[in-house]
Each structure stands twice: as C-alpha cells, then as structure tokens.
Design a protein around this motif. Structure first.
Motif, PDB file in Angstrom:
ATOM      1  N   ASP A  32     -16.112  36.065  41.933  1.00  0.00           N
ATOM      2  CA  ASP A  32     -16.396  37.356  41.294  1.00  0.00           C
ATOM      3  C   ASP A  32     -17.896  37.590  41.140  1.00  0.00           C
ATOM      4  OD1 ASP A  32     -13.743  38.237  40.997  1.00  0.00           O
ATOM      5  OD2 ASP A  32     -13.485  37.066  39.172  1.00  0.00           O
ATOM      6  N   TYR A  33     -18.624  36.532  40.807  1.00  0.00           N
ATOM      7  CA  TYR A  33     -20.074  36.660  40.628  1.00  0.00           C
ATOM      8  C   TYR A  33     -20.746  37.116  41.919  1.00  0.00           C
ATOM      9  CZ  TYR A  33     -24.945  35.221  40.150  1.00  0.00           C
ATOM     10  OH  TYR A  33     -26.316  35.199  40.146  1.00  0.00           O
ATOM     11  N   LEU A  34     -20.397  36.494  43.029  1.00  0.00           N
ATOM     12  CA  LEU A  34     -21.000  36.876  44.304  1.00  0.00           C
ATOM     13  C   LEU A  34     -20.619  38.295  44.696  1.00  0.00           C
ATOM     14  CD1 LEU A  34     -20.498  33.525  46.264  1.00  0.00           C
ATOM     15  CD2 LEU A  34     -22.640  34.439  45.328  1.00  0.00           C
ATOM     16  N   ASP A  35     -19.370  38.660  44.422  1.00  0.00           N
ATOM     17  CA  ASP A  35     -18.922  40.016  44.735  1.00  0.00           C
ATOM     18  C   ASP A  35     -19.690  41.046  43.907  1.00  0.00           C
ATOM     19  OD1 ASP A  35     -16.938  42.000  45.858  1.00  0.00           O
ATOM     20  OD2 ASP A  35     -16.457  42.170  43.723  1.00  0.00           O
ATOM     21  N   GLN A  36     -19.839  40.778  42.626  1.00  0.00           N
ATOM     22  CA  GLN A  36     -20.529  41.716  41.744  1.00  0.00           C
ATOM     23  C   GLN A  36     -21.996  41.895  42.111  1.00  0.00           C
ATOM     24  OE1 GLN A  36     -19.682  39.922  37.953  1.00  0.00           O
ATOM     25  NE2 GLN A  36     -17.489  40.430  38.079  1.00  0.00           N
ATOM     26  N   ASN A  37     -22.581  40.868  42.716  1.00  0.00           N
ATOM     27  CA  ASN A  37     -23.993  40.936  43.079  1.00  0.00           C
ATOM     28  C   ASN A  37     -24.221  41.302  44.545  1.00  0.00           C
ATOM     29  OD1 ASN A  37     -25.938  39.849  40.750  1.00  0.00           O
ATOM     30  ND2 ASN A  37     -23.978  38.795  40.593  1.00  0.00           N
ATOM     31  N   GLY A  38     -23.132  41.617  45.264  1.00  0.00           N
ATOM     32  CA  GLY A  38     -23.259  42.082  46.633  1.00  0.00           C
ATOM     33  C   GLY A  38     -23.797  41.051  47.603  1.00  0.00           C
ATOM     34  N   VAL A  39     -23.551  39.767  47.308  1.00  0.00           N
ATOM     35  CA  VAL A  39     -24.069  38.694  48.155  1.00  0.00           C
ATOM     36  C   VAL A  39     -23.054  38.369  49.252  1.00  0.00           C
ATOM     37  CG1 VAL A  39     -24.903  36.315  48.219  1.00  0.00           C
ATOM     38  CG2 VAL A  39     -25.300  37.728  46.182  1.00  0.00           C
TER      39      VAL A  39
END
Length: 424
Positions: A129-136
């Motif tokens: 979720d963290y990577l998704d939220q930051n567009g990585v």
C-alpha cells in the motif's frame, strides 16, 4: 554500496528561484532527468529489500548479489540509454517491520526510481500500500503470490516468479502424466505460498483428489508429524510448496523413515546445489529423481546460463553458481529491458507502460505475458529432474490457465546483443 541522494531535491530548490524557470522546464517535450526521482543524466537509482540476514538468508541472500553483478556488466558496456544502473540493496532480515523501515528509507531518503524484486510474500505485502500511495513502480516482486496481480488496485505492482498456482498445477499434472495411478499429496508453507501450490494441485487433479494436505510453519524445524500423515495416506507423489531448507528437511525426514516417494517441488525450494549442501554427502542420494519446475534458463545447455556464468566469474567474485544466480541475473535483465523500453528519458509512468505493453520478451523458457490486465509474466513452466546428481530440464513444459495445465513445447527466448537490451 554507496547511497545516492536524488537530484529531485535540487529540483525543489530550483523551484524557489522563480516561476519562469519552472515554466521553461515544463514546456520541454521530454522531462528533464531531475524531475524524475532516481533519474539523472547519467544514472538510474533503484532499490530493493532482501533477506541478507535472518531465516531466509541461506536460501536467498545470493539473489541480489547476482542482480548487482548483472548490472555491473551492463554498466561496463555503456548502460541503458547511456545511464548506469545503481542498485541499492537493504537488508530486512525477512522481517516485515524491517521491510517497512528500509523501503521508506529507499523511497524518502534515497529517492529511488523504483523498487525492484523486493523479496517475500509477508515482507513485501507490508509495503504494498505504501508503494502504491507514493506512485513508486513496484517491479518484479520475488514471490509467486497472487497478491501482485491486482492491476486495478495496485497498478504499479508486477510479480516476477511464476505464480504458485501455475507451479502447483504443472507439478501435479506431470505426476499424473507420468503415473496415472499417482496418489498425490501436498506439503506447503502455512501462508499464501502453500495455499497457492494447493490451489494449483487441485486445479489439475480436481477438488477432493488430494489424498492429504499438510502445512508447516517456518518457526518449527520438525515436519515428522506431517510426513508421517502423508506416509499413512499412501502418498506416492508429494508436491511441495517449500523453501529450500524445508525441502531438504522433508526429504531427509522421509529418508530417515525409510520412505522414498516421488518429490515434486516448487522452484522456490528446488535448487539442487542448495539442497545438496543442506543434506550433505550422505543425504544427497535421496534427491535423485526429484522433479521441479522452472521458468528461467537454469540449464547448462542454455546460452543464457553460459553468459550468466561468465558474468558471475567476472563481476560476482566467482561465487558458487546456483539457481539463485540465474534468478538474480534474470531479474536484472528484465529490469534493464523494461528501462530500455521506457524511452531515452524514462519516467515512472513510462516504465510501467513498457511492462504492460506486452513487448518485453524476458529471458525465460517462454515469452513474457505481461499486459494491462495481467501483472504476471511467466505462465509457462518447464519440468526439470535430478538425474545422476545433476539437475536439468526435460522436454516437458506446461502452460497453465483457469482450465488447468496443458502440455506445450518450451520456447526459450533467444540470447541477443550479448544479453544487454537494445535501445534502438
């Protein structure tokens, strides 16, 4: 490895110098490198989390070293679009709490362009979720969990491994194809790994046709009870969703029980040199006839294997060559191919589009199958067997769909341009 600060910070400072400069930058037909995290005029910085220490280190710590060696080879030959690839590897000890810490460091402090081949289902799930939220871009996760194939929910995440359902179905179908009277049982890790293998076996055999399904926890180094139950059930062919240490434990425990069924093992736990090291000289004969699946060119007869062996000698200090070496270098090639396809001035959006385009070939035993609707690239696996103390491919391969596992001809992706993706 040296940590690099992204030039994205200099972009932020430059923005304070006036709207006119920012407007001039935005008017360019292609983005300036400094506008893209991790991308400069001469470098692309990516990162990963790997178990360099902890319970999974013995089986998997060598993967990132092989990937780094492949990138060194690419860099020594001009890089991709003139940019070198800098690969930041951070140890998470196969602990999800540590994974969260090191991935945040990679994204926020190191300003990486992408996370590549983060290893493990429980570990990588904690940062999804963290990577998704930051567009990585979350590229080529080192796990066969179906979690990575949710393009509507996680549009930037792509799996690397053949998924566990594919492997389980192919292993079970091969058991039936070679012995129609096979009594098939399953031993799997008590998480998505084992569940996916079981789902695949049931896809091939039909519901209710698994004689017994046993699970284990990585915290418990004793599978005597599970193997006893499988022997009691009359299992002739055991499909294992196990990492290397537990494959060796299962085979060794069965041998101590003087029970010698056929072993059909997922690619995650079937590397012969690693298993032989676990079992030692006395236990190694029990591996004879072990069946496994793979989707990568892990055969001495492959041109890719020959190239990777040369790279391993020159750029990886001549480390022992195992299936993890092939895996790590194949990941490196696949990222380099995606980066080449992302264009002369890559962006996070362009590399995701490149993977989804369906134009990447990879270096596996069949062309990649990525698309906008499918974020897994390996849908075909090939059977390998240990014979006379050597593990090599047979002529059998299976393509897996919702209808089950179908025998197909393997179609090895050819080696071109000395293993460096072309940029023209």
């Amino acid at each position: 490895m040296r940590t690099t600060r992204s030039t994205a910070r200099s972009t932020a400072i430059a923005a304070t110098m006036g709207l006119a400069a920012a407007t001039a930058l935005s008017a360019c037909s292609t983005p300036a490198a400094a506008e893209v995290p991790g991308v400069t005029d001469d470098k692309v910085v990516i990162g990963t989390h790997q178990p360099l220490t902890g319970p999974a280190a013995a089986g998997f710590a060598s993967i990132s070293a092989a990937t780094a060696a492949y990138f060194e080879y690419v860099n020594a030959n001009g890089g991709i679009h003139g940019r070198e690839i800098e690969y930041l590897v951070k140890d998470d000890g196969y602990n999800p709490a540590n994974t969260q810490t090191v991935v945040r460091e990679l994204v926020q402090e190191d300003q990486v362009f992408a996370i590549v081949n983060g290893l493990g289902t429980p570990t990588h799930s904690s940062v999804l979720d963290y990577l998704d939220q930051n567009g990585v871009p979350d590229l080529f996760v080192a796990s066969g969990s179906l979690t990575w194939n949710q393009p509507d929910e996680y549009p930037n995440t792509f799996g690397f491994n053949a998924d566990y359902v594919t492997e389980g179905a192919a292993l079970a179908q091969h058991a039936l194809d070679t012995d129609p009277d096979a009594v098939v049982c399953v031993l799997g890790q008590d998480d998505d790994f084992g569940a996916g293998i079981l789902q695949g076996v049931e896809l091939a055999l039909g519901d209710g046709e698994v004689a017994t399904n046993q699970t284990y926890s990585t915290a418990d180094q004793d599978v005597t009870a599970q193997l006893g139950a499988m022997k009691e059930a009359g299992c002739t062919h055991n499909v294992l969703g196990t990492i290397n240490g537990f494959t060796a434990l299962a085979v060794g425990t069965a041998a101590q029980m003087e029970w010698f069924p056929k072993w059909h093992v997922s690619s995650s736990g079937a590397d012969y040199p690693t298993l032989a090291e676990y079992l030692g000289e006395e236990g190694t004969p029990a591996l004879e006839g072990l069946v496994s699946v793979n989707y990568l060119p892990n055969s001495p007869s492959s041109e890719w294997y020959e190239l990777f062996s040369q790279i391993n000698e020159e750029y990886n200090d001549g480390a022992p060559y195992t299936g993890n070496t092939t895996y790590g270098m194949s990941v490196g090639y696949q990222f380099a191919e995606a980066l080449a396809a992302a264009g002369e001035n890559p962006t996070r959006e362009s590399i995701v589009a490149a993977v989804e385009s369906g134009d990447l070939g990879g270096n596996g035993i069949a062309p990649l199958t990525y698309s906008a609707d499918d974020h897994f690239g390996h849908r075909t696996v090939r059977i390998a067997v240990v014979a006379d103390g050597a593990q090599d491919f047979t002529d059998s391969a299976y393509e897996v769909s919702d209808a089950g596992a179908t025998a197909v001809e393997p179609e090895q992706t050819p080696l071109e341009n000395e293993g460096i993706p072309a940029t023209e």
